[in-house]
Design an enzyme around this catalytic site. Structure first.
Site, short mmCIF file in Angstrom:
data_model
loop_
_atom_site.label_atom_id
_atom_site.label_comp_id
_atom_site.label_asym_id
_atom_site.label_seq_id
_atom_site.Cartn_x
_atom_site.Cartn_y
_atom_site.Cartn_z
N ASP A 13 0.81 -1.23 0.00
CA ASP A 13 0.00 0.00 0.00
C ASP A 13 0.84 1.27 0.00
O ASP A 13 0.43 2.31 0.53
CB ASP A 13 -0.96 0.02 1.21
CG ASP A 13 -1.88 -1.18 1.21
OD1 ASP A 13 -2.27 -1.62 0.12
OD2 ASP A 13 -2.19 -1.68 2.31
N LYS A 16 1.80 2.11 -5.00
CA LYS A 16 2.36 1.53 -6.24
C LYS A 16 1.45 1.81 -7.43
O LYS A 16 1.91 2.19 -8.50
CB LYS A 16 2.57 0.01 -6.07
CG LYS A 16 3.55 -0.38 -4.98
CD LYS A 16 3.66 -1.87 -4.80
CE LYS A 16 2.41 -2.53 -4.28
NZ LYS A 16 2.04 -2.14 -2.90
N GLY A 40 -4.54 -4.45 -3.74
CA GLY A 40 -5.51 -3.40 -4.05
C GLY A 40 -4.72 -2.18 -4.45
O GLY A 40 -4.07 -1.56 -3.61
N HIS A 41 -4.71 -1.86 -5.73
CA HIS A 41 -3.93 -0.74 -6.24
C HIS A 41 -4.86 0.37 -6.70
O HIS A 41 -5.68 0.17 -7.60
CB HIS A 41 -3.03 -1.20 -7.40
CG HIS A 41 -2.03 -2.24 -7.00
ND1 HIS A 41 -1.24 -2.91 -7.89
CD2 HIS A 41 -1.69 -2.72 -5.77
CE1 HIS A 41 -0.46 -3.75 -7.23
NE2 HIS A 41 -0.72 -3.65 -5.95
N GLN A 224 1.98 -6.07 -3.11
CA GLN A 224 2.42 -6.14 -1.72
C GLN A 224 3.73 -5.36 -1.54
O GLN A 224 3.96 -4.40 -2.26
CB GLN A 224 2.58 -7.61 -1.25
CG GLN A 224 1.26 -8.34 -1.09
CD GLN A 224 0.72 -8.92 -2.38
OE1 GLN A 224 1.44 -9.57 -3.11
NE2 GLN A 224 -0.54 -8.69 -2.65
P1 GDP Z 1 -0.76 0.23 -3.52
O1 GDP Z 1 -1.36 -1.03 -3.03
O2 GDP Z 1 0.70 0.33 -3.24
O3 GDP Z 1 -1.09 0.52 -4.96
O4 GDP Z 1 -1.44 1.41 -2.66
P2 GDP Z 1 -3.01 1.57 -2.31
O5 GDP Z 1 -3.72 2.02 -3.51
O6 GDP Z 1 -3.51 0.36 -1.61
O7 GDP Z 1 -2.92 2.70 -1.21
C1 GDP Z 1 -2.36 3.95 -1.46
C2 GDP Z 1 -3.43 5.03 -1.22
O8 GDP Z 1 -2.80 6.29 -1.15
C3 GDP Z 1 -4.45 5.13 -2.33
O9 GDP Z 1 -5.67 5.51 -1.76
C4 GDP Z 1 -3.90 6.26 -3.20
O10 GDP Z 1 -4.92 6.96 -3.92
C5 GDP Z 1 -3.29 7.17 -2.16
N1 GDP Z 1 -2.11 7.94 -2.59
C6 GDP Z 1 -1.10 7.57 -3.41
N2 GDP Z 1 -0.16 8.52 -3.45
C7 GDP Z 1 -0.57 9.51 -2.64
C8 GDP Z 1 -0.01 10.76 -2.21
O11 GDP Z 1 1.08 11.14 -2.59
N3 GDP Z 1 -0.74 11.50 -1.32
C9 GDP Z 1 -1.95 11.09 -0.86
N4 GDP Z 1 -2.58 11.88 0.00
N5 GDP Z 1 -2.50 9.93 -1.23
C10 GDP Z 1 -1.82 9.14 -2.08
P1 IMO Z 2 -0.95 -4.26 -2.17
O1 IMO Z 2 -0.50 -4.84 -3.47
C1 IMO Z 2 -1.03 -4.64 2.16
C2 IMO Z 2 -1.15 -8.71 3.79
C3 IMO Z 2 -2.39 -9.16 4.52
C4 IMO Z 2 -1.77 -10.12 5.51
C5 IMO Z 2 -0.65 -10.79 4.72
C6 IMO Z 2 -1.02 -12.13 4.13
O2 IMO Z 2 -2.22 -3.52 -2.23
O3 IMO Z 2 0.18 -3.51 -1.51
P2 IMO Z 2 -2.58 -12.89 2.11
O4 IMO Z 2 -4.04 -12.66 1.86
O5 IMO Z 2 -1.69 -12.35 1.06
O6 IMO Z 2 -2.27 -14.32 2.44
O7 IMO Z 2 -2.28 -12.07 3.47
O8 IMO Z 2 -0.35 -9.88 3.67
N1 IMO Z 2 -1.37 -8.21 2.42
C7 IMO Z 2 -1.30 -6.91 2.07
N2 IMO Z 2 -1.09 -5.82 2.83
N3 IMO Z 2 -1.17 -4.52 0.83
C8 IMO Z 2 -1.33 -5.62 0.06
O9 IMO Z 2 -1.30 -5.56 -1.28
C9 IMO Z 2 -1.45 -6.89 0.67
N4 IMO Z 2 -1.66 -8.15 0.21
C10 IMO Z 2 -1.59 -8.94 1.29
O10 IMO Z 2 -3.04 -8.07 5.13
O11 IMO Z 2 -1.16 -9.39 6.56
MG MG Z 3 -2.90 -1.65 -1.79
#
Ligand code: GDP
Ligand code: IMO
Ligand code: MG
Length: 424
Positions: A13, A16, A40-41, A224
């Site tokens: 999270d 990415k 979840g991206h 991840q």
């Molecule tokens: P990922 O799994 O690495 O793709 O990240 P996620 O999408 O799960 O979580 C990142 C969250 O931060 C999302 O809600 C993005 O819209 C938000 N985000 C990404 N870059 C920025 C930033 O520079 N500032 C803020 N405030 N939010 C951001």
């Molecule tokens: P993105 O790509 C954050 C965590 C789960 C749990 C552990 C194992 O959005 O960064 P699993 O279901 O993979 O067997 O769970 O990994 N986890 C993540 N945490 N971002 C993710 O993906 C994750 N995918 C799995 O919360 O701790």
């Molecule tokens: Mg994510």
């Protein structure tokens, strides 16, 4: 870009999805190489917000071919849903999506096993998985009993194998006095999904290698983060794949000799979802403030993310393992209003100060962070579009992150939108 691998430096999270969306402006091919719909991206384009789980975040660029590689575990029902959902929102997918013949499939019994394992673990041993069946599907792959995407091209073969496996798993569920898989009802859904997905199934190893030899721009999209890697992460509180740079090769069929570049995405602070050690976690008002300002809630499960200060010890180790060339620092804006910001520069473990990252998760659990405190900037950064336009204290903070991780910063993100990003 040439051939770039993008990975998460922390516990996932990191943002990415957003950085991939920015970088794919010039990409010909975008490849997911591990994980599944546990990811979840989030990509925000203008006023629209998309959350992708299996489809590479390059899908919003009309030119990019998007590949789900052999290293990914694919829930056919989830993928069908995701494709249809995107198309409903006006994103044309067509022949731009390819699914590896060799990727392994996730079925209902994997999701049920995932829930069963979590349920049977005692407090302190729970992983807090996403319950998407990721671990059990990878376990089947390694046990050499998995079912691969290529079987979706032959309904009879898929039906026979699915039903055989489901029966086997039902004996386990019965013995555990759990609900069993309704095999015929489940098969109907899988059969329909397989018919829908068949057109995407192809030998993606060939696509990736042809693109590489033609010197196309390829971006590998990690899911991840490093500390969830099954080999290097906080085992057993990890996911079941190699989230690190090396995974890009095994998960796609491209030789390491082609990789030119590694981008490590890193938040200006740290978050984690699920269980496991997190030395710089803040269980206080500041942690709550970061969660609220950063909207730190899981993009897949909606769970509140645990929040804490930047950890230079684990981040430096992560940059080393991944061979990160450039960091993309995200969510700098979330720290805007904090009067003081801390960075963990050492751990105290069982009374001893160290700046080495332990291999033993019990030691990481015991680690007490030692902090360096920096003054905040108490100004909005979300409008900045250059390093110079950032407040001086924000510049100092970023320079310190770079110094401590021994890695250059290449990209800074100051908001969720595409245009709230700049290169330095
Ligand atoms: P990922 O799994 O690495 O793709 O990240 P996620 O999408 O799960 O979580 C990142 C969250 O931060 C999302 O809600 C993005 O819209 C938000 N985000 C990404 N870059 C920025 C930033 O520079 N500032 C803020 N405030 N939010 C951001
Ligand atoms: P993105 O790509 C954050 C965590 C789960 C749990 C552990 C194992 O959005 O960064 P699993 O279901 O993979 O067997 O769970 O990994 N986890 C993540 N945490 N971002 C993710 O993906 C994750 N995918 C799995 O919360 O701790
Ligand atoms: Mg994510």
């Amino acid at each position: 870009m040439p051939i770039t691998v993008l990975i998460g430096v922390q516990w996932g999270d990191e943002g990415k999805g957003k950085i991939i969306d920015v970088l794919t402006e010039n990409a010909d091919v975008v490849v997911r190489f591990q994980g599944g719909n546990n990811a979840g991206h989030t990509v925000e384009i203008g006023k629209k917000k998309f959350v992708l789980h299996l489809i590479p975040s390059g899908i919003f660029r009309k030119k990019a071919t998007c590949i789900i590689g052999n290293g990914v575990v694919v829930d056919p029902l989830a993928l069908e849903h995701e494709i249809k959902d995107l198309e409903r929102q006006g994103i044309r997918i067509g022949s731009r999506l390819q699914l590896s013949t060799r990727s392994h499939l996730i079925f209902a019994y994997h999701r049920m096993m995932d829930a069963m394992h979590e349920g049977s673990r005692s407090e302190g041993k729970k992983i807090g998985t996403t319950k998407r069946g990721i671990g059990p599907a990878y376990a089947d792959k390694m046990s050499r009993i998995g079912i691969r995407a290529l079987e979706m091209l032959d309904q009879k073969r898929l039906e026979k194998n699915f039903k055989e496996h489901a029966k086997y798993y039902n004996t386990i569920f019965k013995a555990a006095k759990m609900e069993t898989v309704d095999i015929n009802a489940e098969w109907k859904k899988i059969s329909a999904a397989a018919k829908f997905l068949a057109k995407y199934v192809t030998d993606t190893v060939v696509t990736v290698n042809e693109a590489a030899t033609k010197k196309k721009n390829i971006l590998f999209e990690g899911a991840q983060g490093m500390w969830l890697d099954v080999d290097y992460g906080t085992y057993p509180f990890v996911t079941s794949s190699n989230t690190t740079t090396g995974g890009a090769c095994t998960g796609s069929g491209l030789s390491p000799k082609y990789i030119d570049n590694v981008v490590g995405v890193i938040k200006a602070y740290t978050t984690r979802v699920g269980e496991g050690p997190f030395p710089t976690e803040l269980n206080d008002k500041i942690g709550e403030q970061i969660r609220a300002t950063g909207r730190e809630f899981g993009a897949t499960t909606g769970r509140p993310r645990r929040c804490g200060w930047f950890d230079a010890i684990s981040s430096r180790y992560s940059c080393m393992v991944n061979g990160v060339d450039r960091l993309a620092v995200t969510k700098l804006d979330v720290l805007d209003m904090l009067p003081e910001i801390k960075i963990c520069t050492a751990y105290k473990i069982n009374g001893k100060k160290t700046n080495a990252m332990p291999s033993d998760t019990e030691e990481i659990t015991a680690a007490v962070p030692i902090y360096e405190t920096m003054p905040g900037w108490c100004q909005t950064t979300s409008h900045a579009r250059s390093f110079k336009a950032l407040p001086k204290n924000a510049q100092k903070y970023l320079k310190r992150i770079s110094e401590l991780t021994k890695t250059k910063i290449g990209i800074i993100s100051v908001g969720p939108n595409r245009d709230q990003t700049f290169h330095i």
